[in-house]
Design a protein around this motif. Structure first.
Motif, PDB file in Angstrom:
ATOM      1  N   ASP A   5       0.818  -1.207   0.000  1.00 49.34           N
ATOM      2  CA  ASP A   5       0.000   0.000   0.000  1.00 49.34           C
ATOM      3  C   ASP A   5       0.851   1.256   0.000  1.00 49.34           C
ATOM      4  N   SER A   6       1.997   1.204   0.674  1.00 51.32           N
ATOM      5  CA  SER A   6       2.816   2.398   0.783  1.00 51.32           C
ATOM      6  C   SER A   6       3.548   2.731  -0.508  1.00 51.32           C
ATOM      7  N   ASN A   7       3.642   1.763  -1.394  1.00 51.50           N
ATOM      8  CA  ASN A   7       4.390   2.013  -2.624  1.00 51.50           C
ATOM      9  C   ASN A   7       3.788   1.201  -3.765  1.00 51.50           C
ATOM     10  N   LYS A   8       2.533   1.481  -4.069  1.00 56.98           N
ATOM     11  CA  LYS A   8       1.828   0.729  -5.109  1.00 56.98           C
ATOM     12  C   LYS A   8       2.357   1.106  -6.478  1.00 56.98           C
ATOM     13  N   ASN A   9       2.223   0.175  -7.387  1.00 53.11           N
ATOM     14  CA  ASN A   9       2.497   0.437  -8.792  1.00 53.11           C
ATOM     15  C   ASN A   9       1.285   1.173  -9.347  1.00 53.11           C
ATOM     16  N   SER A  10       1.430   2.450  -9.609  1.00 53.97           N
ATOM     17  CA  SER A  10       0.288   3.277 -10.008  1.00 53.97           C
ATOM     18  C   SER A  10      -0.290   2.855 -11.352  1.00 53.97           C
ATOM     19  N   ASP A  11       0.555   2.377 -12.263  1.00 51.67           N
ATOM     20  CA  ASP A  11       0.052   1.942 -13.559  1.00 51.67           C
ATOM     21  C   ASP A  11      -0.759   0.655 -13.448  1.00 51.67           C
ATOM     22  N   ILE A  12      -0.351  -0.243 -12.562  1.00 50.76           N
ATOM     23  CA  ILE A  12      -1.145  -1.451 -12.327  1.00 50.76           C
ATOM     24  C   ILE A  12      -2.498  -1.075 -11.730  1.00 50.76           C
ATOM     25  N   GLU A  13      -2.520  -0.072 -10.850  1.00 51.80           N
ATOM     26  CA  GLU A  13      -3.795   0.380 -10.279  1.00 51.80           C
ATOM     27  C   GLU A  13      -4.712   0.949 -11.359  1.00 51.80           C
ATOM     28  N   VAL A  14      -4.139   1.659 -12.317  1.00 53.70           N
ATOM     29  CA  VAL A  14      -4.942   2.183 -13.430  1.00 53.70           C
ATOM     30  C   VAL A  14      -5.536   1.032 -14.234  1.00 53.70           C
ATOM     31  N   ARG A  16      -6.190  -1.961 -13.153  1.00 61.80           N
ATOM     32  CA  ARG A  16      -7.261  -2.558 -12.348  1.00 61.80           C
ATOM     33  C   ARG A  16      -8.551  -1.764 -12.507  1.00 61.80           C
ATOM     34  N   ALA A  17      -8.428  -0.445 -12.524  1.00 60.41           N
ATOM     35  CA  ALA A  17      -9.613   0.404 -12.703  1.00 60.41           C
ATOM     36  C   ALA A  17     -10.251   0.153 -14.066  1.00 60.41           C
ATOM     37  N   VAL A 291      -9.642   9.531  -9.841  1.00 60.63           N
ATOM     38  CA  VAL A 291     -10.755   8.586 -10.028  1.00 60.63           C
ATOM     39  C   VAL A 291     -10.225   7.190 -10.320  1.00 60.63           C
ATOM     40  N   LEU A 292      -9.251   7.093 -11.221  1.00 59.70           N
ATOM     41  CA  LEU A 292      -8.692   5.794 -11.570  1.00 59.70           C
ATOM     42  C   LEU A 292      -7.953   5.166 -10.386  1.00 59.70           C
ATOM     43  N   SER A 297      -7.804   0.845  -6.503  1.00 62.62           N
ATOM     44  CA  SER A 297      -7.595   0.330  -5.148  1.00 62.62           C
ATOM     45  C   SER A 297      -8.812  -0.409  -4.620  1.00 62.62           C
ATOM     46  N   ARG A 298      -9.991  -0.069  -5.119  1.00 61.07           N
ATOM     47  CA  ARG A 298     -11.229  -0.732  -4.680  1.00 61.07           C
ATOM     48  C   ARG A 298     -11.782  -1.683  -5.740  1.00 61.07           C
ATOM     49  N   SER A 299     -10.971  -2.076  -6.683  1.00 57.42           N
ATOM     50  CA  SER A 299     -11.467  -2.869  -7.812  1.00 57.42           C
ATOM     51  C   SER A 299     -12.072  -4.193  -7.365  1.00 57.42           C
ATOM     52  N   PHE A 300     -11.474  -4.848  -6.378  1.00 57.04           N
ATOM     53  CA  PHE A 300     -12.024  -6.113  -5.909  1.00 57.04           C
ATOM     54  C   PHE A 300     -13.382  -5.900  -5.253  1.00 57.04           C
TER      55      PHE A 300
END
Length: 455
Positions: A5-14, A16-17, A291-292, A297-300
């Motif tokens: 959580d402290s160092n997420k891969n921001s592109d992977i989070e996008v 997931r969105a 938004v992304l 982060s809440r995709s699941f």
């Protein structure tokens, strides 16, 4: 790269969105049950490819996580902490919403939106046993059995099956064989005809294998050599991302080729590979960033609650407006309520269930590792040598004078018998003999006793 959580891969989070947005759009038919303009969205696109993007992301994230673990431990100490974290990460929220949906179909279902109670129970049993993909295959493809509304659990079961098998593969298979095996699995599936809901469709693993392969490449020097420098331009990165996302929606629409599922997995692999550099190369649009990031982060949680939110919207509106025949004039109102429930329920799930249980799982796994490390023998440890026998004492010996043999008394000057009697209460301190000398004395005394004639 850290995926905490402290160092997420921001592109992977996008990504997931994007994936969860595809899933939600694909299921809009549960919210808008009438024919209308919204169906034009599916005239040239379809959105079930969001699940394949999730598969590829999971393969990459899970493999990256396990590759950071040492294999210099027994297999159980390698795999069990991983399984503990996966169980606490997925099961609490997944089972919670499964139970809520089943109970709603029994006690809050005037509209029938939540489906048939008995069928939902069978879905639930299959989901808990992690065989939901085979359960729904039995209904969707073979037209047998009884299936309910919990169709989203088929993909979770497929991922859980991967989570169980992959630690064995990674731990026991030599790395060069692992590369070859992944490529072989991808090639064997890539050009197959896999119609929707068919056996090969609900067991597809090529996108997952792509993700694992990307993680393995990330452990080598090849990763930096393959960095997509042409995406350093923000405009190019945005255009490239949008083209791939459009392909993700368009490829499986009209069966342009029989191996569209294989092409879809390849597009997912390109997106995940670019995202693996964590260089803000996927949709670097400032306006959409927050938004992304939230949706990623809440995709699941969104995945688990979106269908329930659609059914709940129908049930509430049905109770508020009994007997009304809903049509596309209600589209906006249903959209506001339905998507509002998604935001509310997913946020509550993330904060109250998903994140606390995930952290609990991490703590249990950490304690397990610590206990295993404490009980493990040190590598290359040499056994301690046996303790040396105690050194003989050199303290003087106190000898009662009256007990001295006659020959020893002569030696120390007390041979006179009367003198011995007088001094019988006294003791003589003599130097303790060395072990060898003591042996001589014992031998001498033994010889003297044998030579003494009997009385």
């Amino acid at each position: 790269m850290s995926l905490s959580d402290s160092n997420k891969n921001s592109d992977i989070e996008v990504l997931r969105a994007v994936a969860v947005l595809f899933v939600v759009v694909h299921h809009l038919g549960f919210l808008f049950v009438w024919d209308g303009a919204w169906q034009k969205l599916f005239a040239v696109t379809t959105f079930w490819g969001g699940v394949d993007l999730f598969f590829c992301i999971s393969g990459f994230v899970i493999a990256s996580s396990l590759l950071r673990e040492t294999r210099e431990v027994p297999f159980v100490d390698f795999a069990i902490p991983f399984w503990i974290k996966r169980i606490w990460r997925i099961w609490p929220a997944a089972i919670l919403w499964l139970l809520i949906a089943i109970l709603a179909s029994k006690f809050f279902n005037l509209s029938g939106a939540f489906g048939v109670f008995k069928a939902n129970v069978e879905d639930g049993v299959a989901a808990v046993m992690q065989v939901a993909n085979f359960h729904f295959l039995n209904c969707w493809f073979y037209k047998q059995g009884l299936c309910g509304n919990e169709g989203i659990y088929w993909s979770l079961s497929l991922e859980e099956q991967f989570y169980f098998v992959f630690p064995f593969v990674l731990f026991f298979l030599p790395r060069k064989w692992l590369y070859a095996g992944l490529v072989m699995v991808i090639l064997l599936q890539c050009f197959l005809d896999r119609p929707m809901d068919s056996p090969l469709w609900v067991t597809r693993t090529d996108a997952i294998c792509y993700g694992v392969l990307i993680a393995l490449i990330g452990e080598t020097s090849w990763k930096q050599k393959l960095f997509p420098h042409f995406l350093k331009s923000k405009g190019t990165a945005i255009t490239f991302s949008l083209v791939l996302i459009v392909l993700l929606a368009a490829i499986p629409t009209h069966d342009m080729v029989w191996f569209d599922t294989g092409l879809l997995a390849l597009v997912c692999a390109v997106l995940v590979f670019v995202a693996s550099f964590d260089a803000k190369l996927i949709l670097p649009i400032s306006v959409l960033g927050a938004v992304l990031a939230w949706a990623g982060s809440r995709s699941f949680a969104i995945y688990l609650t979106h269908n329930f939110s659609f059914w709940l919207t129908h049930e509430i509106v049905y109770r508020l407006y009994p007997g009304v025949q809903f049509d596309e004039s209600y589209t906006l109102r249903f959209a506001i309520v339905g998507f509002g429930f998604i935001v509310l329920l997913s946020e509550c799930t993330y904060r109250l269930v998903e994140r606390p249980f995930r952290d609990k799982g991490r703590e249990i796994a950490r304690r397990y590792r610590a206990g295993a490390a404490a009980n493990a023998p040190a590598p290359n440890a040499k056994p301690e040598p046996p303790a040396a026998p105690p050194a003989p004492s050199t303290a003087p010996i106190a000898v009662p004078l009256a007990t001295l043999p006659l020959d020893l008394a002569h030696a120390v000057g007390f041979a006179d018998v009367n003198a011995q009697r007088v001094l019988s209460g006294m003791t003589l301190e003599i130097e303790r003999p060395a072990p060898a000398d003591a042996d001589l004395l014992v031998a001498h005394e033994s010889q003297r006793r044998r030579a003494k004639p009997p009385r």
